[in-house]
Every structure is written in C-alpha cells, then in structure tokens.
Design a protein around this motif. Structure first.
Motif, PDB file in Angstrom:
ATOM      1  N   ARG A 284      -5.060  19.926  -1.874  1.00  0.00           N
ATOM      2  CA  ARG A 284      -3.910  19.394  -2.695  1.00  0.00           C
ATOM      3  C   ARG A 284      -2.563  19.338  -1.697  1.00  0.00           C
ATOM      4  NH1 ARG A 284      -3.572  20.134  -9.092  1.00  0.00           N
ATOM      5  NH2 ARG A 284      -2.099  21.647  -8.528  1.00  0.00           N
ATOM      6  N   PRO A 285      -1.624  18.528  -1.943  1.00  0.00           N
ATOM      7  CA  PRO A 285      -0.340  18.513  -1.136  1.00  0.00           C
ATOM      8  C   PRO A 285       0.254  19.815  -1.636  1.00  0.00           C
ATOM      9  CG  PRO A 285      -0.515  16.487  -2.357  1.00  0.00           C
ATOM     10  CD  PRO A 285      -1.821  17.214  -2.903  1.00  0.00           C
ATOM     11  N   ARG A 286       1.032  20.396  -0.659  1.00  0.00           N
ATOM     12  CA  ARG A 286       1.935  21.541  -0.576  1.00  0.00           C
ATOM     13  C   ARG A 286       2.639  21.510  -1.937  1.00  0.00           C
ATOM     14  NH1 ARG A 286       1.676  25.485   2.931  1.00  0.00           N
ATOM     15  NH2 ARG A 286       0.399  25.042   5.005  1.00  0.00           N
ATOM     16  N   GLU A 287       3.208  22.375  -2.926  1.00  0.00           N
ATOM     17  CA  GLU A 287       4.146  22.220  -4.017  1.00  0.00           C
ATOM     18  C   GLU A 287       5.441  22.255  -3.508  1.00  0.00           C
ATOM     19  OE1 GLU A 287       3.009  25.229  -6.962  1.00  0.00           O
ATOM     20  OE2 GLU A 287       1.285  23.906  -7.448  1.00  0.00           O
ATOM     21  N   ASP A 288       5.762  22.998  -2.443  1.00  0.00           N
ATOM     22  CA  ASP A 288       7.018  22.970  -1.790  1.00  0.00           C
ATOM     23  C   ASP A 288       7.508  21.693  -1.028  1.00  0.00           C
ATOM     24  OD1 ASP A 288       5.525  23.122   0.588  1.00  0.00           O
ATOM     25  OD2 ASP A 288       6.103  25.269   0.933  1.00  0.00           O
ATOM     26  N   GLY A 289       6.701  20.838  -0.970  1.00  0.00           N
ATOM     27  CA  GLY A 289       7.080  19.372  -0.288  1.00  0.00           C
ATOM     28  C   GLY A 289       6.902  19.403   0.994  1.00  0.00           C
ATOM     29  N   ARG A 290       6.460  20.629   1.852  1.00  0.00           N
ATOM     30  CA  ARG A 290       6.455  20.582   3.178  1.00  0.00           C
ATOM     31  C   ARG A 290       4.887  19.919   3.474  1.00  0.00           C
ATOM     32  NH1 ARG A 290       5.293  25.828   5.603  1.00  0.00           N
ATOM     33  NH2 ARG A 290       4.611  26.574   3.501  1.00  0.00           N
ATOM     34  N   PRO A 291       4.893  19.296   4.919  1.00  0.00           N
ATOM     35  CA  PRO A 291       3.732  18.697   5.219  1.00  0.00           C
ATOM     36  C   PRO A 291       2.522  19.659   4.989  1.00  0.00           C
ATOM     37  CG  PRO A 291       5.434  18.285   6.833  1.00  0.00           C
ATOM     38  CD  PRO A 291       5.978  19.365   5.820  1.00  0.00           C
ATOM     39  N   GLY A 292       1.458  18.954   4.849  1.00  0.00           N
ATOM     40  CA  GLY A 292       0.157  19.729   4.908  1.00  0.00           C
ATOM     41  C   GLY A 292      -0.579  19.824   3.364  1.00  0.00           C
ATOM     42  N   HIS A 293      -1.610  20.155   3.393  1.00  0.00           N
ATOM     43  CA  HIS A 293      -2.334  20.280   2.291  1.00  0.00           C
ATOM     44  C   HIS A 293      -2.897  21.859   1.827  1.00  0.00           C
ATOM     45  CE1 HIS A 293      -2.083  16.023   2.532  1.00  0.00           C
ATOM     46  NE2 HIS A 293      -2.460  15.960   1.248  1.00  0.00           N
ATOM     47  N   VAL A 294      -3.261  22.480   1.058  1.00  0.00           N
ATOM     48  CA  VAL A 294      -3.922  23.710   0.609  1.00  0.00           C
ATOM     49  C   VAL A 294      -4.697  23.645  -0.170  1.00  0.00           C
ATOM     50  CG1 VAL A 294      -1.550  24.853   1.179  1.00  0.00           C
ATOM     51  CG2 VAL A 294      -2.174  24.236  -1.034  1.00  0.00           C
ATOM     52  N   PRO A 295      -5.744  24.870   0.043  1.00  0.00           N
ATOM     53  CA  PRO A 295      -6.996  24.832  -0.941  1.00  0.00           C
ATOM     54  C   PRO A 295      -6.921  24.534  -2.421  1.00  0.00           C
ATOM     55  CG  PRO A 295      -7.053  26.220   0.881  1.00  0.00           C
ATOM     56  CD  PRO A 295      -5.826  25.743   0.722  1.00  0.00           C
ATOM     57  N   TRP A 296      -7.789  23.740  -3.063  1.00  0.00           N
ATOM     58  CA  TRP A 296      -7.604  23.638  -4.374  1.00  0.00           C
ATOM     59  C   TRP A 296      -8.801  24.021  -5.307  1.00  0.00           C
ATOM     60  CZ3 TRP A 296      -4.194  24.493  -8.129  1.00  0.00           C
ATOM     61  CH2 TRP A 296      -4.684  23.909  -9.595  1.00  0.00           C
ATOM     62  N   ALA A 297     -10.006  23.050  -4.521  1.00  0.00           N
ATOM     63  CA  ALA A 297     -11.212  23.479  -5.250  1.00  0.00           C
ATOM     64  C   ALA A 297     -12.456  23.012  -4.319  1.00  0.00           C
ATOM     65  CB  ALA A 297     -11.165  22.465  -6.712  1.00  0.00           C
ATOM     66  N   LEU A 298     -13.630  23.685  -4.497  1.00  0.00           N
ATOM     67  CA  LEU A 298     -14.733  23.262  -3.927  1.00  0.00           C
ATOM     68  C   LEU A 298     -15.260  22.204  -4.729  1.00  0.00           C
ATOM     69  CD1 LEU A 298     -17.126  23.576  -1.777  1.00  0.00           C
ATOM     70  CD2 LEU A 298     -17.905  25.416  -3.233  1.00  0.00           C
ATOM     71  N   GLN A 299     -15.356  21.047  -4.514  1.00  0.00           N
ATOM     72  CA  GLN A 299     -16.228  20.019  -5.266  1.00  0.00           C
ATOM     73  C   GLN A 299     -17.630  20.006  -5.170  1.00  0.00           C
ATOM     74  OE1 GLN A 299     -14.433  16.457  -5.541  1.00  0.00           O
ATOM     75  NE2 GLN A 299     -12.285  16.892  -5.906  1.00  0.00           N
ATOM     76  N   VAL A 300     -18.618  20.249  -5.886  1.00  0.00           N
ATOM     77  CA  VAL A 300     -20.102  20.028  -6.032  1.00  0.00           C
ATOM     78  C   VAL A 300     -20.526  18.764  -6.870  1.00  0.00           C
ATOM     79  CG1 VAL A 300     -22.388  21.157  -5.877  1.00  0.00           C
ATOM     80  CG2 VAL A 300     -20.214  22.469  -5.315  1.00  0.00           C
ATOM     81  N   LEU A 301     -21.093  17.843  -5.895  1.00  0.00           N
ATOM     82  CA  LEU A 301     -21.382  16.585  -6.624  1.00  0.00           C
ATOM     83  C   LEU A 301     -22.771  16.729  -6.974  1.00  0.00           C
ATOM     84  CD1 LEU A 301     -18.317  15.927  -5.687  1.00  0.00           C
ATOM     85  CD2 LEU A 301     -19.489  13.656  -5.174  1.00  0.00           C
ATOM     86  N   GLU A 302     -23.108  16.199  -8.233  1.00  0.00           N
ATOM     87  CA  GLU A 302     -24.386  16.133  -8.639  1.00  0.00           C
ATOM     88  C   GLU A 302     -24.729  14.590  -8.818  1.00  0.00           C
ATOM     89  OE1 GLU A 302     -26.092  19.281 -11.745  1.00  0.00           O
ATOM     90  OE2 GLU A 302     -24.070  18.878 -11.847  1.00  0.00           O
ATOM     91  N   VAL A 303     -25.835  14.066  -7.963  1.00  0.00           N
ATOM     92  CA  VAL A 303     -25.949  12.573  -7.970  1.00  0.00           C
ATOM     93  C   VAL A 303     -27.357  12.369  -8.507  1.00  0.00           C
ATOM     94  CG1 VAL A 303     -25.960  10.601  -6.263  1.00  0.00           C
ATOM     95  CG2 VAL A 303     -24.478  12.386  -6.067  1.00  0.00           C
ATOM     96  N   SER A 304     -27.576  11.288  -9.214  1.00  0.00           N
ATOM     97  CA  SER A 304     -28.766  10.956  -9.560  1.00  0.00           C
ATOM     98  C   SER A 304     -28.744   9.336  -9.813  1.00  0.00           C
ATOM     99  CB  SER A 304     -28.929  11.367 -10.919  1.00  0.00           C
ATOM    100  OG  SER A 304     -30.542  10.806 -11.313  1.00  0.00           O
ATOM    101  N   GLY A 305     -29.736   8.562  -9.096  1.00  0.00           N
ATOM    102  CA  GLY A 305     -30.014   7.249  -9.425  1.00  0.00           C
ATOM    103  C   GLY A 305     -28.654   6.433  -9.043  1.00  0.00           C
TER     104      GLY A 305
END
Length: 340
Positions: A284-305
């Motif tokens: 996610r974007p830094r909350e302090d407004g500085r450039p760059g992004h910091v970790p928020w989540a590991l998204q694991v997708l389940e896909v079918s059909g």
C-alpha cells in the motif's frame, strides 16, 4: 536396504546430504499435517535432530526415507496431541455483510498458514505429478485435513497424497493393514462432507489463467472495483487472517474495498505463488505521503473455471514477506524498473 552403506554418522560424511535430499518432501508432509509453514520447518528440524541422535540404532531394515517419515510422523503426532489445529475464518464464523462487518482478531496459532511452493513441492518433470502435488497443498485441502484426527490425517496423506502402500503405512504407524484401511475409509468419509471446491493450480503455461491474473493485477492496481468484481465467481469469498471476518459474494466484496478497505487504493502487486496457487505481495502507499509502497498483505487467489473463487489476504506481512522472498518495500527505483 538402507540408503546409506554405513551405519554410523561419524563414519559417513554423506549423511547430511542424504537426509537433506528429503527435506522438501518432509516439509510438505509436515505442512499438510500441521497447517503451518513455520511449525512444519520446526518439525523437520526436530526430525533431523532425532535422526542424528538415534542413527546408531538404525539397522537399515527400512530405507532412510521411510525411517525419516516415521520420525516426522511421531513429531507431528506429538504436536497435534498438544491440541494444535489450524483453521480458516470460514471454519470458525458465519459470513458477515460489509455494512455490519466487525474485525475480530484471533491469535496467530489459530490460523492455517500459507507456504511458498518451493518449501513443500519437490521438483518433478511430470506435469501431472506436479499438478497433483499442488492440489494437495491447496488452502482448502489442507484446511479440510485439519478436521481429521491426527492418525487418520497421517494415513490419508501417506496413502492418497504420497501413494504409500497400506502395508508400508502399517509398518510406519506400527499397526495393522486392516487398521490403516479402516482409518483411510473414515478419513475419506469426513473429507467428503467438507464440500471441497476444485481449484486450478498456478500454471504459468495456462494462457487463460495468465490472462485472468493480468486482468486482476490491472484492475486492483487501478482500483477499478467494477472490473475487479467482474472477475469473481458469484460465491467468491474474501478472508483476512488474523481477523475472523469473511465476506461472500461480489457485492459485499466490492463494498468492502470501497469502504473499510479503501486504504488499498493505489496499491502495487508483486506476483508470487503460494500453496500451489497464484499469489501476490500487496504493497500500500505510505501513510506519511512519501514516495513508495510498504507491505500490506500476501494475497493468495483461489481460481476455478476461469473465475476467482477465493481472495485470501494474509495480513501478518512481517512473517510472510521474508518467507516468500518479497521486497521489504517498493521504492521509486523498484517501481521504475517495472514500467515497460
């Protein structure tokens, strides 16, 4: 016949290498038993320590691999007898609606954990064999295993996943073939009641899946929730451990992203795989407004059909990102490299 020519570790400098050949498959076995990537690695380490200490008594009446599996099984049974059982939010609570959703956090030991493919899936050149291996570490399947008593769990994994013969499992568990067959029958009956949804393993050669993931990445990074929810199955589920909240259906999932989850707008995704399924490190974007992004989540997708049926956002990034080798942050230089 033993895998090794000698019976003393002090006289056999190849023992470490011989045991290490089985590290990945043993970790996969312990992960299926325990539902935790970290517990699985600890269990394998404990297995090797016990093996070293008792190697002088190993008489080679079974292979080194079988002997290590016996030790690993005992390690896992000891842990499971201590009451450890991992779960997903869907195992613990009813689905909520976005408008009245409450975030209730539960301890880390509650949750079924994701695991990098490379830690638990031995490499094989056989596509069918690899697909089966990926299927056996899917979040839904490992979660279903947690509903089995410990010995039934071991029997089902050894027989159905690892394709051991009934007499081999009986020797490992020091029981009878009839007992093994009975345990397997009961385990199958329990799993049949879990209503497991079939899932498509991550496959970089699958053009349809690659297109779906490209569309998901594009929609999420643009935070185009209309496009994103168009990729979801009508019964798609969103969960966010360590919170026991989960939502079902595109409408509630869309409303969540536009309300409580609006802080994810402007996120960047880094592709990876977990549990044999496609995954992304979300920043996610830094909350302090500085450039760059910091970790928020590991998204694991389940896909079918051709649709996404599960969005699993594991929020404890301090645990998951180092394990998956994901960057600590995305700075301007990193993001500039990603631009075609």
């Amino acid at each position: 016949m033993s895998d090794l020519a000698t019976t003393s570790p002090e006289l056999d400098p190849e023992l470490d290498a011989a045991m290490d050949r089985y590290r990945v498959e043993l970790t996969g076995y312990c992960y299926r038993m325990l539902g935790s990537a970290f517990d699985a690695e600890d269990a394998v380490q404990d297995t090797y320590v016990r093996a070293w200490r008792s190697y002088g008594k190993f008489e080679g009446r079974s292979s080194l691999r079988s002997w290590l599996y016996r030790i690993a099984t005992n390690v896992c049974l000891d842990l499971l007898n201590a009451g450890k059982r991992r779960a997903r939010p869907m195992d613990l609570t009813a689905p909520q609606h976005q408008a009245s959703a409450v975030l209730n956090e539960r301890p880390e030991v509650t949750w079924l954990e994701p695991v990098p493919d490379g830690r638990v899936l031995p490499q094989t050149a056989d596509p069918a064999e690899m697909a089966l291996a990926k299927e056996s570490v899917r979040l839904a399947f490992v979660a279903a295993l947690q509903h089995l008593p410990a010995k039934q769990r071991a029997v089902l994994i050894l027989r159905e996943v690892l394709a051991w013969k009934a007499d081999e499992v009986a020797r490992l568990l020091e029981t009878t073939v009839a007992s093994v067959n009975s345990a397997l029958q009961r385990a199958r009956a329990t799993l049949s009641g879990q209503a497991l949804r079939a899932g498509d393993p991550a496959d970089p050669l699958d053009a349809d899946q690659a297109k779906l993931l490209e569309q998901y990445l594009s929609a999420f990074e643009a935070y185009d929730i209309t496009r994103l929810t168009a990729l979801l199955h009508e019964d798609a589920v969103l969960s966010m451990p360590p919170f026991d909240l989960w939502l079902r259906g595109p409408a509630d999932i869309a409303a969540w992203h536009l309300n409580q989850g609006i802080g994810c707008k402007g996120s960047r995704l880094v592709p990876t795989t977990a549990n044999g399924m496609p995954a992304f490190g979300q920043y996610r974007p830094r909350e302090d407004g500085r450039p760059g992004h910091v970790p928020w989540a590991l998204q694991v997708l389940e896909v079918s059909g051709g649709r996404i049926v599960g969005l699993n956002a594991f929020l404890d990034t301090a645990r998951w990102f180092p394990l998956f080798g994901l960057p600590e942050e995305l700075d301007e230089a990193y993001e500039a490299e990603q631009v075609p």
